[in-house]
Design a protein around this motif. Structure first.
Motif, PDB file in Angstrom:
ATOM      1  N   ALA A 285      16.989  -6.963  -3.505  1.00  0.00           N
ATOM      2  CA  ALA A 285      15.600  -7.132  -3.669  1.00  0.00           C
ATOM      3  C   ALA A 285      14.915  -6.066  -4.583  1.00  0.00           C
ATOM      4  CB  ALA A 285      14.965  -7.058  -2.142  1.00  0.00           C
ATOM      5  N   VAL A 286      13.895  -6.517  -4.851  1.00  0.00           N
ATOM      6  CA  VAL A 286      12.956  -5.807  -5.868  1.00  0.00           C
ATOM      7  C   VAL A 286      11.449  -5.899  -5.404  1.00  0.00           C
ATOM      8  CG1 VAL A 286      12.240  -5.485  -8.236  1.00  0.00           C
ATOM      9  CG2 VAL A 286      14.353  -6.267  -7.671  1.00  0.00           C
ATOM     10  N   PHE A 287      10.837  -4.727  -5.391  1.00  0.00           N
ATOM     11  CA  PHE A 287       9.604  -4.418  -4.986  1.00  0.00           C
ATOM     12  C   PHE A 287       8.650  -3.768  -6.222  1.00  0.00           C
ATOM     13  CE2 PHE A 287       6.325  -2.231  -2.109  1.00  0.00           C
ATOM     14  CZ  PHE A 287       5.482  -3.185  -1.999  1.00  0.00           C
ATOM     15  N   ALA A 288       7.829  -4.671  -6.671  1.00  0.00           N
ATOM     16  CA  ALA A 288       7.056  -3.945  -7.546  1.00  0.00           C
ATOM     17  C   ALA A 288       5.616  -4.024  -7.458  1.00  0.00           C
ATOM     18  CB  ALA A 288       7.469  -4.900  -8.877  1.00  0.00           C
ATOM     19  N   ALA A 289       4.954  -2.771  -7.188  1.00  0.00           N
ATOM     20  CA  ALA A 289       3.418  -2.530  -6.851  1.00  0.00           C
ATOM     21  C   ALA A 289       2.858  -2.271  -7.930  1.00  0.00           C
ATOM     22  CB  ALA A 289       3.611  -1.743  -5.657  1.00  0.00           C
ATOM     23  N   TYR A 290       1.729  -2.917  -8.315  1.00  0.00           N
ATOM     24  CA  TYR A 290       0.527  -2.501  -9.420  1.00  0.00           C
ATOM     25  C   TYR A 290       1.554  -1.985 -10.765  1.00  0.00           C
ATOM     26  CZ  TYR A 290      -2.014  -1.731  -5.059  1.00  0.00           C
ATOM     27  OH  TYR A 290      -2.864  -1.758  -3.847  1.00  0.00           O
ATOM     28  N   LEU A 291       2.392  -3.129 -10.973  1.00  0.00           N
ATOM     29  CA  LEU A 291       3.235  -2.751 -12.069  1.00  0.00           C
ATOM     30  C   LEU A 291       2.926  -3.741 -13.156  1.00  0.00           C
ATOM     31  CD1 LEU A 291       5.728  -1.295 -13.574  1.00  0.00           C
ATOM     32  CD2 LEU A 291       6.855  -3.589 -12.815  1.00  0.00           C
TER      33      LEU A 291
END
Length: 240
Positions: free
Chosen positions: A116-122
């Motif tokens: 899984a990948v989590f990308a915040a404010y990217l």
């Protein structure tokens, strides 16, 4: 003022790193909303046996959110700003969390095989979102999950007006007081310039992601910040 890009944006984050956690604390629900978005990955077993990527980890708030959702996972946290990454790595972390200095556009050096990948404010901060999404898809295992936590406006004029009012009344004055006015002007304008929710979900589908859904966040950020979840294609299912 034009938007900041690439090295110029990384340098702005480097400069802001020391005060960044204090400024994000002004945002009601900032950390709670990150945890909500991380939970929306629906990772089983507390992440046991899983390898996760926190893409654009900043000072580690998103890493902490991912760890809260998956305390038994291996987490690789990546950021292009050396200053932000230094602040993140200096915090106490369990042995399964590691930090890598790399831009989102250069994931080949980080490796793959992520569940899984989590990308915040990217994504509104990268020059080529499609290229980064393609790299994320490659880095994911077949059927792997993606959660994007981002300022993605609904497209409503009312939500644009709320965002601008919050920026003019709180975000921009706080940024100027901290000596980082340019970065926070970029924040305001980058949100207005970035995809609306329908545009971003369409972008994900064009890049090959499946099961794409946009989920709202509560409070003042409703219609302004969303979690967009998706899955990489499951090659096993697509094989005749």
């Amino acid at each position: 003022m034009p938007l900041l890009h690439d090295g110029e944006l990384s340098a702005a984050f480097d400069h802001a790193a020391r005060r960044y956690d204090l400024l994000t604390a002004v945002n009601p629900g900032y950390r709670a909303d990150l945890r909500r978005s991380a939970r929306r990955l629906r990772l089983p077993g507390g992440g046991r046996g899983l390898r996760l990527l926190d893409l654009g980890c900043g000072t580690g708030a998103s890493t902490a959110a991912l760890l809260a959702s998956a305390p038994h996972a291996e987490i690789v946290a990546v950021d292009a700003s050396a200053g932000m990454l230094e602040r993140a790595a200096a915090k106490p972390w369990p042995p399964g969390v590691s930090f890598v200095h790399a831009p989102a556009e250069e994931l080949a050096g980080v490796g793959g095989g992520f569940d899984a990948v989590f990308a915040a404010y990217l994504f509104r901060n990268v020059t080529d979102p499609d290229a980064v999404l393609a790299a994320v898809r490659t880095a994911l295992e077949p059927g792997g999950r993606l959660a994007v936590h981002e300022y993605t406006l609904s497209g409503s004029a009312a939500h644009r007006a709320v965002w601008t009012a919050v920026c003019r009344g709180i975000v921009l004055p706080a940024g100027r007081l901290a000596g980082d006015g340019g970065l926070y002007r970029h924040l305001w304008r980058s949100v207005l310039a970035f995809d609306t929710v329908p545009e971003f979900t369409a972008r994900l589908r064009r890049t090959g992601f499946r099961q794409v859904r946009a989920l709202p966040l509560p409070g003042w950020q409703t219609g302004i910040t969303h979690t967009v979840v998706a899955a990489a294609p499951d090659v096993r299912q697509e094989t005749p």
